[in-house]
Design an enzyme around this catalytic site. Structure first.
Site, short mmCIF file in Angstrom:
data_model
loop_
_atom_site.label_atom_id
_atom_site.label_comp_id
_atom_site.label_asym_id
_atom_site.label_seq_id
_atom_site.Cartn_x
_atom_site.Cartn_y
_atom_site.Cartn_z
N SER A 141 0.83 -1.20 0.00
CA SER A 141 0.00 0.00 0.00
C SER A 141 0.87 1.26 0.00
CB SER A 141 -0.97 -0.04 1.19
OG SER A 141 -2.02 0.88 1.04
N ASP A 268 -9.96 -4.30 -5.62
CA ASP A 268 -9.48 -3.49 -4.50
C ASP A 268 -10.35 -2.23 -4.39
OD1 ASP A 268 -8.08 -1.80 -2.70
OD2 ASP A 268 -6.17 -2.69 -3.26
N HIS A 297 -7.86 -5.29 -0.59
CA HIS A 297 -6.70 -4.45 -0.31
C HIS A 297 -5.80 -5.16 0.70
CE1 HIS A 297 -4.57 -0.64 -0.46
NE2 HIS A 297 -4.39 -0.74 0.86
#
Length: 323
Positions: A141, A268, A297
């Site tokens: 991320s 996602d 995610h």
């Protein structure tokens, strides 16, 4: 043309919900702590960074793990990856962004999505140790954005000991991702992020009176508001849009010159279409993009006897293949 059309990830039939993929690993999954040896290093501006190590003294291979927004080295996705690589004979450390290791950092500023200078500080420390001949970077991320941006913006200067990189669930276009997180379906995630961000700002206010103020903090509900008021001015950006523009990794992807894999699940819920850089992958010899149909995610939930997730096996596979 390193655009990987056929991902090998197959979600369990009862885990094909993007929200379940996202929430289950974050809340339910437990992984024993692998990186148990803590090392603190100083930063050039007088702050500190905490590194958590697993050492394999017979190996000269090292994987460096970078966590996501408001995460830490203790998160399950970090420790799961550390376990997979340690079992394969790699030295491993997971580093914590400023203020994420359990102790508040020393400066008014903390960390942000484009803070490649922090990764450089970590790498300089590793290079000075002169113990490792093969290094791989893995980021998740926000940490994935930092990793990709670093490899692209410093492409001609990347040390030859860094052989490969793998990133997961990366908001490589920060502006569009920030707007996506304002949607109603992402309210739970946004509120969770804001809860910890508000807490840190209040701690900073007590530590640095007069330098950081509570200007509508309680009412803030989005990254747009928070980044305008805090992230941007504390780190030298004009406003949120300037911060997002300068810090996004997407413009740097064509410059990457080591084998690098980005895995963003098609479902996602954090990522809009701008975060799937297919053109960059099609035109690059080094940058690979894989888009599994499911995964949420930082999810990619897998049930097996080894308790290893697909993402962990995939990262090791790519790194070993690209030697």
């Amino acid at each position: 043309m390193p655009l990987i059309h056929n991902s090998t990830y197959r979600a369990p039939w009862f885990f094909r919900s993007a929200h379940l993929q996202t929430i289950y690993p974050s809340v339910i999954r437990q992984v024993p702590l692998i990186t148990k040896e803590r090392e603190r290093i100083d930063t050039p501006d007088g702050d500190f960074l905490d590194l958590d190590w697993y050492r394999c003294h017979t190996s000269r291979k090292l994987v460096i793990l970078t966590h996501g927004l408001e995460g830490s080295s203790h998160r399950a996705y970090i420790q799961g990856m550390a376990r997979t690589f340690s079992n394969a004979g790699w030295n491993t450390f997971a580093w914590n962004f400023r203020g994420c290791s359990g102790e508040m950092n020393r400066k008014p500023q903390s960390y942000h999505s484009g803070a490649t200078e922090e990764l450089q500080t970590i790498l300089d420390h590793v290079f000075n140790m002169d113990e490792f001949t093969e290094i791989s970077l893995i980021g998740f991320s926000l940490g994935g954005n930092v990793t990709l941006k670093y490899l692209g913006e410093r492409a001609q200067e990347v040390d030859t000991r860094i052989k490969s990189a793998v990133t997961f669930s990366v908001p490589c276009d920060l502006q569009s991702s920030s707007y996506r997180l304002e949607r109603a379906e992402n309210r739970l995630y946004m509120e969770r992020f804001m809860l910890t961000l508000r807490k840190k700002i209040r701690l900073k206010m007590r530590r640095f009176p007069g330098k950081i103020e509570d200007r509508g903090l309680k009412e803030m509900r989005t990254f747009r508001e928070f980044d305008n008021e805090y992230t941007a001015p504390l780190h030298g950006f004009k406003d949120a849009v300037d911060y997002w523009t300068q810090s996004s990794s997407k413009p740097y992807l064509p410059s990457i010159r080591i084998p690098t894999l980005l895995i963003n699940a098609a479902d996602d819920t954090f990522l809009p279409q701008d975060c799937y850089p297919t053109k960059a992958a099609r035109e690059s010899k080094f940058f690979h993009l894989e888009i599994p149909s499911h995964g949420g995610h930082v999810g990619f939930v897998t049930f097996s006897r080894s308790r290893t997730y697909w993402s962990e096996r995939r990262a090791l596979e790519f790194v070993e293949w690209k030697k």
